[in-house]
Design an enzyme around this catalytic site. Sequence first.
Site, PDB file in Angstrom:
ATOM      1  N   ASN A 155       0.681  -1.070  -0.060  1.00  0.00           N
ATOM      2  CA  ASN A 155      -0.108  -0.005   0.016  1.00  0.00           C
ATOM      3  C   ASN A 155       0.661   1.087   0.006  1.00  0.00           C
ATOM      4  O   ASN A 155       0.538   2.121  -0.602  1.00  0.00           O
ATOM      5  CB  ASN A 155      -1.004  -0.060   1.264  1.00  0.00           C
ATOM      6  CG  ASN A 155      -0.269  -0.190   2.468  1.00  0.00           C
ATOM      7  OD1 ASN A 155       0.686  -0.699   2.592  1.00  0.00           O
ATOM      8  ND2 ASN A 155      -0.970   0.345   3.613  1.00  0.00           N
ATOM      9  N   GLU A 253       4.451  -4.409  12.703  1.00  0.00           N
ATOM     10  CA  GLU A 253       3.379  -3.348  12.513  1.00  0.00           C
ATOM     11  C   GLU A 253       2.295  -3.982  11.760  1.00  0.00           C
ATOM     12  O   GLU A 253       2.279  -4.121  10.490  1.00  0.00           O
ATOM     13  CB  GLU A 253       4.295  -2.176  11.717  1.00  0.00           C
ATOM     14  CG  GLU A 253       3.651  -0.904  12.023  1.00  0.00           C
ATOM     15  CD  GLU A 253       2.339  -0.646  11.037  1.00  0.00           C
ATOM     16  OE1 GLU A 253       1.245  -0.875  11.507  1.00  0.00           O
ATOM     17  OE2 GLU A 253       2.492  -0.294   9.913  1.00  0.00           O
ATOM     18  N   CYS A 287      -3.263   1.057   7.123  1.00  0.00           N
ATOM     19  CA  CYS A 287      -3.117   0.327   8.493  1.00  0.00           C
ATOM     20  C   CYS A 287      -3.966   1.402   9.407  1.00  0.00           C
ATOM     21  O   CYS A 287      -4.751   0.863  10.397  1.00  0.00           O
ATOM     22  CB  CYS A 287      -2.076  -0.146   8.895  1.00  0.00           C
ATOM     23  SG  CYS A 287      -0.742   1.011   9.099  1.00  0.00           S
TER      24      CYS A 287
END
Length: 486
Positions: A155, A253, A287
Amino acid sequence: MTNSNSCAWEGRIFSNGWVPGTGRVADVVEPSTGETLATIGTGLAEDIDRAANAAQRAQPGWASTSFDKRAEILREAARLLKARADEINGWNVRECGSTAAKAEWELHATYEQLLMAAAMPMQPEGALYASAMPGRMNICRHVPIGVVGVIAPWNFPILLAMRSVAPALAVGNAVILKPDQQSAVSGGLLLAQLFEDAGLPPGVFHVIPGGAATGDALVRHPGVGMISFTGSTAVGRSIGEICGRMLKKVALELGGNNAIVVLDDADIDAATSSGAWGAFLHQGQICMQTGRHLVHRSIADQYALRLAERALNLKVGNPRLSPVHLGPLINEKQRDRIDSIVRRSVAAGARVLAGGKYENLFYEPTVLADVTTGMPAFTDEIFGPVAPVTIFEDDEEAVALANASEYGLAAAIHTKSLSRGLALSSRIHAGMVHVNDQTVNNEFHVPFGGMGASGNGGRFGGPANFHEFTQTQWVSALDKPIFYPF
């Protein structure tokens, strides 16, 4: 899509130069059109093994390179990144569905990451501690881990790769990067060219695109001392389990189901601006995306309607052909998952105020009202351009709803009272909380990371990088040896 240097990486991986991988070549497909842009090489376990062995051999020499030389190479990589902005941004737009503005922002943020990393080698690398023993000197210093494996997502492929690659290199590690195959050019192969041309010694940096098997081989390799993974919580849990058994350092993460809390005294226009940006930026494929809009009952209808107006004013389309606000989703699987969340929530009683439709991979920015805690739009990480609005009665319920998720990455609070916002921020289980802003925030020098299912407590950015990408070593020294009773 062609460029002047594509012949170097076409059908290849980067590992001690440009070489064929043992995996099959893979097509680079433009999500906006389905067009094949190029082919890349992919690696398998044997490629990872060769890369890890080469990295182990090269790392001591790189670690012993003077701090100013390491900094010079990182600064040159930053300069080349800017000089090649048109090429890198072009690939980001076509390969990842980024808008031109998002691609440019990502490139500049990556540039900042490189400059920050270039300043790391000249910082103090330890501390002097007092000793209860006369004449003893106690030094605690940061030493390289050795070989760091970085698994980066599609992304924000450039920034989220460089967030780990640059500081890991700065403190003397060698690095093996496995970019996602869907973003392997912009998020991997172009970065390999960057460091090669910047003068990084051979063997210090490897780029091996591949699928799950490639990533698994990297995680399990005994010569890789640390894994830095950015991606889904499900995969992160598996990586964490493997690294735990191997006693290997790991930074995770992971996903998020991030809430914006809009209190009764909030500026509705400002709050919906933040809500729209956080929900719809890069098609919601972030995210930190604002996945839950928690709004006080007294202003909930106004908020939802104003948010829907903003959504209806956004243009969706191919970002290469014309200016748009939202480009395509990355693939059909992602689109169908998002649409399923919307449809199942509507079946359970949610109302569509805007969007809820798609054409090919272009999903309209969607606003859902009357979302309750049992609906998929509340419980699931959406990772798409959907803004579910849920009502709360008071501050206590707002905190309870914000914390009603296993995730704990980011949150936002809108209120006219800064003290009220700060007080609530300390009660929200999230690694990052932004008062009178939105959830998608990143500053290269501020520690970044989540809690709970959003990560294992690791942090990226600023001083946190020294702790993430090194190990602490205690060295004590005496001028004369001690004689013990034995």
